[in-house]
Scaffold this active site. Structure first.
Site, PDB file in Angstrom:
ATOM      1  N   ASP A   3       0.853  -1.194   0.000  1.00 18.88           N
ATOM      2  CA  ASP A   3       0.000   0.000   0.000  1.00 18.88           C
ATOM      3  C   ASP A   3       0.886   1.240   0.000  1.00 18.88           C
ATOM      4  O   ASP A   3       2.101   1.163   0.266  1.00 18.88           O
ATOM      5  CB  ASP A   3      -0.933   0.021   1.218  1.00 18.88           C
ATOM      6  CG  ASP A   3      -0.185   0.070   2.548  1.00 18.88           C
ATOM      7  OD1 ASP A   3       0.840  -0.628   2.680  1.00 18.88           O
ATOM      8  OD2 ASP A   3      -0.599   0.809   3.449  1.00 18.88           O
ATOM      9  N   GLU A  47       0.050  -1.073   5.841  1.00 19.69           N
ATOM     10  CA  GLU A  47       1.124  -0.534   6.686  1.00 19.69           C
ATOM     11  C   GLU A  47       0.973   0.963   6.906  1.00 19.69           C
ATOM     12  O   GLU A  47       1.236   1.483   7.994  1.00 19.69           O
ATOM     13  CB  GLU A  47       2.489  -0.829   6.052  1.00 19.69           C
ATOM     14  CG  GLU A  47       3.658  -0.636   7.011  1.00 19.69           C
ATOM     15  CD  GLU A  47       4.243   0.774   7.017  1.00 19.69           C
ATOM     16  OE1 GLU A  47       5.071   1.062   7.897  1.00 19.69           O
ATOM     17  OE2 GLU A  47       3.872   1.590   6.149  1.00 19.69           O
TER      18      GLU A  47
HETATM   19  C1  LIG Z   1       9.187   3.798   7.460  1.00 21.84           C
HETATM   20  C2  LIG Z   1       7.995   3.298   6.646  1.00 21.84           C
HETATM   21  N1  LIG Z   1       8.349   3.249   5.280  1.00 21.84           N
HETATM   22  C3  LIG Z   1       6.827   4.245   6.826  1.00 21.84           C
HETATM   23  O1  LIG Z   1       6.672   5.143   6.046  1.00 21.84           O
HETATM   24  N2  LIG Z   1       6.018   4.007   7.850  1.00 21.84           N
HETATM   25  C4  LIG Z   1       4.915   4.876   8.150  1.00 21.84           C
HETATM   26  C5  LIG Z   1       3.883   4.109   8.928  1.00 21.84           C
HETATM   27  C6  LIG Z   1       2.630   4.896   9.093  1.00 21.84           C
HETATM   28  C7  LIG Z   1       1.933   5.071  10.208  1.00 21.84           C
HETATM   29  N3  LIG Z   1       0.866   5.825   9.895  1.00 21.84           N
HETATM   30  C8  LIG Z   1       0.920   6.097   8.634  1.00 21.84           C
HETATM   31  N4  LIG Z   1       1.997   5.503   8.131  1.00 21.84           N
HETATM   32  C9  LIG Z   1       5.383   6.094   8.909  1.00 21.84           C
HETATM   33  O2  LIG Z   1       6.434   6.047   9.557  1.00 21.84           O
HETATM   34  O3  LIG Z   1       4.678   7.136   8.841  1.00 21.84           O
HETATM   35 ZN   LIG Z   2       5.359   5.027   4.378  1.00 18.61          ZN
HETATM   36 ZN   LIG Z   3       6.964   2.012   4.105  1.00 18.92          ZN
END
Ligand SMILES: C[C@H](N)C(=O)N[C@@H](Cc1c[nH]cn1)C(=O)O
Ligand SMILES: [Zn+2]
Ligand SMILES: [Zn+2]
Length: 478
Positions: free
Chosen positions: A100, A167
């Site tokens: 996603d 995610e």
């Molecule tokens: C580090 C990873 N690629 C990422 O972008 N994680 C997101 C997870 C997240 C939580 N809420 C929306 N996205 C982030 O760190 O923001």
């Molecule tokens: Zn992300």
């Molecule tokens: Zn990510």
């Protein structure tokens, strides 16, 4: 045995095919945080599943049930589980990634359509939503598998895949699956170590291995009062205005210098000792790196160690947006009836959503009471995740370090990531094995931002790195 030269050559020779596959992935707008795109997230799952099957991976789609988002009940996109190889004499590595993406639209300020991969030959960049987060890295694994499949060569390790489609929206449903499949007889049984490629180098030149992630606590705070939007000429200075209340509340959360004003949040984190500071001082990083990646000369400090600690070992509070507010062109003189502010706190040990939520809720309620407003306040603690740290002296890291040396002829930086991957800690705890984060993209890729990109060299060298890591893993002593 290191990865064979034939493997490196294959990755170079097939770069155009790999980029086409990335273009096909980027073209599916699999935005998990927007219910209107849910069918696209499912389409992306089906596409990825079919690609994996064609490459000989034995896969299955796992239904994760339903959830409610923005007052709507939706089917969760499936998790894709896959296996390749089952040799008891080989190590078994579990790889995780997500299919996603964050929302994106041209009107956010993209130079090109976010869901059409642009191959910028001049600058060597592949531009499009998901190129670096996380479709590029996920497809990096497929590039490795393709070499082995086409040449009928077994992988040097057994591979278990777990790819999810939520995610970016709190990994809903995945924790339960991971816990279930990590038990005796479960799908993940026999996993020796885990590798996740879903974060970024610190800068634009030094590969990195990452042994920590911040956690996350996400909030939606809503202020409502009027029965409908009002004319500000007729009602201005006659009623309590939700937007004025909300802005006052948001203004009590954090200072412009980044200090968190919610009592107890910053105090929970112990200060660094001199040894820890020395780690940050030793990293290949400069203020120019952060300002280059941010696209403005706006670093909070001119001290590199302070900036790195702000990203890696302290919590941060960011205000993301206001739903319900007037934001269009022109000068609409409206008093919005209901507005919701969205903000999140990135967490570090020992913080967790469970010990932070009560502090935030208590603070907001007290701050709202002080306003003396007759509007109504509603606070929602939305998704979250705990922070995670791993032992970077583990053989899993040693294998990745050797692979980095082979592919990039450089030692990697050892970093903690400021972002969050909520399921990482769940995997670590449920399976009791070491987790390595092996980033593919650079610090200036603009994940979550406009004009997100991955450099072509990172996609191609990064695919070699993932393959080389598997070979080094097979070699390294446990
Ligand atoms: C580090 C990873 N690629 C990422 O972008 N994680 C997101 C997870 C997240 C939580 N809420 C929306 N996205 C982030 O760190 O923001
Ligand atoms: Zn992300
Ligand atoms: Zn990510």
């Amino acid at each position: 045995m290191p990865a064979p030269d034939k493997f490196f050559k294959y990755i170079d020779d097939n770069a155009d095919t790999f980029i086409k596959r990335l273009a096909a992935a980027v073209a599916i707008p699999s935005v998990s945080g927007d219910g209107t795109h849910r069918k696209d997230v499912v389409a992306m799952a089906n596409w990825l599943n079919s690609e994996l099957k064609q490459l000989g991976v034995d896969t299955k789609l796992v239904d994760l049930g339903k959830h409610v988002m923005d007052e709507q009940e939706l089917d969760l996109p499936p998790a894709i589980l896959g296996k390749l190889g089952n040799d008891p004499n080989k190590k078994t590595v579990l790889i995780y990634g997500h299919y996603d993406v964050q929302p994106a639209s041209k009107s956010d300020g993209w130079d090109t359509d976010p869901f059409t991969l642009v191959v910028d030959e001049k600058n060597g960049r592949l531009i499009g939503r998901g190129s670096t987060d996380d479709k590029g890295p996920v497809l990096g694994w497929l590039n490795v598998i393709q070499y082995h499949h086409q040449n009928n060569i077994p992988l040097p390790v057994n591979l278990i895949c777990c790819f999810e489609g939520m995610e970016e929206s709190g990994s809903e449903g995945l924790d339960d699956l991971v816990r279930k499949e990590s038990k005796k007889g479960g799908y993940f049984e026999g996993t020796d170590c885990i590798c996740i490629s879903d974060n970024y180098w610190l800068n634009t030149r030094t590969p990195a291995l990452t042994y920590g992630l911040r956690g996350l606590a996400y909030y939606k705070v809503t202020v409502a009062g009027p029965g409908r939007d009002l004319h500000s000429g007729t009602f201005g200075r006659t009623v309590h205005e939700p937007m004025t209340d909300l802005i006052s509340l948001l203004g009590t959360l954090v200072t412009p210098q980044g200090d968190i004003l919610v009592p107890g949040v910053d105090d929970m984190v112990p200060p660094p000792d001199e040894d820890e500071k020395a780690i940050y001082a030793g990293l290949d990083y400069s203020i120019a790196d952060i300002e280059g990646a941010a696209g403005g000369q706006i670093a909070l400090s001119s001290d590199k160690v302070a900036v790195l600690m702000g990203r890696m070992r302290y919590p941060s509070l960011s205000i993301h947006g206001i739903e319900g507010a007037f934001y269009g062109a022109g000068g609409k003189t409206v008093i919005p009836a209901k507005v919701s502010g969205k903000f999140s706190i990135r967490l570090v040990p020992p913080q967790t959503p469970d010990n932070i939520n009560p502090l935030v809720i208590d603070h907001l309620e007290k701050a709202f009471a002080k306003l003396g407003s007759k509007n109504k306040l509603n606070i929602e603690a939305a998704h979250g995740g705990k922070p995670w740290m791993a032992d970077h002296r583990h053989w899993n890291y040693e294998a990745a370090k050797r692979a980095t040396k082979i592919v990039y002829n450089q030692d990697p930086d050892l970093t903690r990531e400021g972002g969050s991957i909520p399921v990482t800690l769940t995997f670590a705890e449920a399976l009791g094995v070491n987790v390595l984060l092996l980033p593919m993209g650079r610090g200036d890729d603009g994940a979550h931002s406009t004009n997100e990109k991955i450099d072509k060299s990172n996609f191609i060298q990064g695919s070699k790195l993932l393959g080389s890591y598997l070979y080094e893993l097979a070699d390294v002593s446990k």
